[in-house]
Design an enzyme around this catalytic site. Sequence first.
Site, PDB file in Angstrom:
ATOM      1  CG  HIS A 151      -0.802   6.833  -1.937  1.00 21.65           C
ATOM      2  ND1 HIS A 151      -2.008   6.757  -2.586  1.00 21.65           N
ATOM      3  CD2 HIS A 151      -1.013   6.373  -0.680  1.00 21.65           C
ATOM      4  CE1 HIS A 151      -2.926   6.282  -1.756  1.00 21.65           C
ATOM      5  NE2 HIS A 151      -2.344   6.039  -0.588  1.00 21.65           N
TER       6      HIS A 151
ATOM      7  CG  ASP B  29      -1.728   5.007   3.548  1.00 29.77           C
ATOM      8  OD1 ASP B  29      -1.706   5.270   2.324  1.00 29.77           O
ATOM      9  OD2 ASP B  29      -2.608   5.448   4.314  1.00 29.77           O
TER      10      ASP B  29
ATOM     11  CG  HIS C 235      -1.956   1.061   1.214  1.00 25.84           C
ATOM     12  ND1 HIS C 235      -3.226   0.854   1.714  1.00 25.84           N
ATOM     13  CD2 HIS C 235      -1.962   2.331   0.754  1.00 25.84           C
ATOM     14  CE1 HIS C 235      -3.951   1.960   1.556  1.00 25.84           C
ATOM     15  NE2 HIS C 235      -3.187   2.872   0.987  1.00 25.84           N
TER      16      HIS C 235
END
Lengths: 423, 304
Positions: free
Chosen positions: A63, A306, A61
């Site tokens: 970005h 994240d 996970h």
Amino acid sequence: MILIKDGRLIDPSQGLDGEYDILIREGRVEKIGPRGSIGVEGCEVIEAEGLWVIPGMIDMHCHLREPGYEYKETIRTGTLAGLAGGFTALVAMANTDPVNDDASVTRYILEKAEKEGMCRVCPVGALTRGMKGENLSDIGELREAGVVALSDDGRPVARSEIMRRGLEYAKAFDLPIISHCEDPDLSKGGVMNEGRVSTLLGLKGIPSISEVIMIARDIALAGFTGGRLHIAHVSTREGVQLIREAKAKGIEVTAEVTPHHLTLTEEALKDFDTNAKVNPPLRTEEDREALIEGLKDGTIDVIATDHAPHSPVEKEVEMDLAAFGMVGLETALPLMLRLVEEGVLEPLSLFEKVTVNPARILGIEGGSLRQGSRADAVLIDPGKEWVVDPSLFHSRGRNTPFKGWKMKGKVVKTILEGKVVYG
Amino acid sequence: MRKDLLGIKDLSSREIEVLLETAERFKEVSEREIKKVPTLRGKTIINLFYEPSTRTRTSFEIAAKRMSADTINISASSSSVVKGETLLDTARNLEAMNPDAVVIRHPFPGAPHMIAKEIKASVINGGDGAHEHPSQALSDLLTVKEKKGRIEGLLIVIAGDIAHSRVARSNILAFKKMGAVVRVVGPPTLIPYGIEDMGVEVSYDLGEAIKDADVIMMLRIQLERQKGGFFPSLREYSALYGLNLEKLKSARRDVVILHPGPINRGIEIAPEVADGPYSLILNQVTNGLAVRMAIFYHLLGGKE
């Protein structure tokens, strides 16, 4: 041929924790043997005495921001940060611009990763078109193009009907749906956990039930549809309990937690540090302990960062205006190692959360140093002490609340398909 | 002396006492024929207001002027805010003009704290979102102390929209620090989660809550809260949580009533109550001025 010798191999996929040498040939693991059992002739030798050797970690996970937000991060800088943090595969969320809801975007990301990426990039496709929560994306085409999961991460799917159809439809492709569980109505306008600290600071809260309600809904939908559900970044005690119960009932659900939710609580926002503003928000000590408990008993399968890089423009502003998210790739490992240091987890059960488990959930190669596997490996000095200095990050994002923290444990070398690519 | 006044949270009870004593002395200045002392001559004070405010801004301005400081008012509508400048950039630009203090009122909690870290000038929190409003709490302390002769041991009831009120937070901290007992009362939707951890009692019944109160502090209800689903209608809010003569009958005869203003007459407070003999609403305003002079004195006066 490369021989990694004299190190402590910790490979949860084989249940191995001990002194083993690893022989790598043509990017694959050729052989594993007890220390000293493999001859060195004809080999490039990597001396790992005193070091831990683990399969390259998979961050399921993060970005990477490309395409569209290259000022925050690029595939180049993100994957470099990954290598520096011990990750050899990064699972990139779909909330780019354009959103990865179309095979052409997936192909763009994969081509870019091929050209400029330093480690593997596994794209996640958007569950719904434009991540608007209204129509399913062309999931079959996304699968064909190479996505490993589906998710509207960052934009929770508000409509239960859409979530139901997504879970059903994805069954045809055996793709997990990664759900960012948040009821947007309940958390509207909130900037941090609703609780003692938000009350003290006068900041609008995001209640724990905002997450709990959606975890409950999605579990119910997964049970009903038989679809594969993966709960992203669980942050609440009640959420962990719901997942535990669902697993006991045999519902196909898995879950992840971030290093920051395992380490910090809402107290980190007391001095209005916008770097501690994340979604889901940092919760209470009680929640943090429950997350650790969930890791221990296997309720939580995965640790994922994240990693959410932002530019100072988005963080050096009032708390209410600041973007959610913190970078994580370059601080994850030492934060995870604290769990070993504190006696919470054995190294084997810690590293399965970032190797074999994410590989299994996503159905991707990697996360193992079994004979014949991809030779993605990381050498760690578990005792190395260092201080977090964000200006030294490889990531473009400097947004971390761990600035100045004393950490223990650092990546010495990262090996990708048999080549030393970092260290 | 400290550089900034960001919140009651940071102050010790001793510091609060000193500020109140200083404020008591400064009250006299405003009663003179020539209402001016030279204490802050040559000092520049900027009022940076990102929210509309009449009372607080005027009070800070008059306080500064009576101490001979130069004051400049910047309000959000006329500033670069509309041009998209960040708060930090605004603060840095103001800093470049070398002011001695910046009073800031801002809709977001923590805004004053953010600029205080960035600039050398003293930063005074004139209200940040629902977080703190320290000068208001100090003037409320002074008002109660003048009337009751003490703070310690008194029962202070704060009524209304606790959740969204900076006045409530600063007053809870202030009165608790000075040894009072604090009780908050309002509809459960407007009592924030975890408020008990601030050491207050909680009640949902205004009539019951005020029976043994020494001080009742009514808070302004923002009319738009109704839309947020916090209460069904203003009519019901007023009936249940508005202070009127009927409800006041159950209170002690020597009770005093405060309201930080501006009041919604007939909603949270009935006109007969606001204008009644136990109302100290205008004393709060007078004391607010004195308290703000004391704040300037302690933050700026000592520096040479």
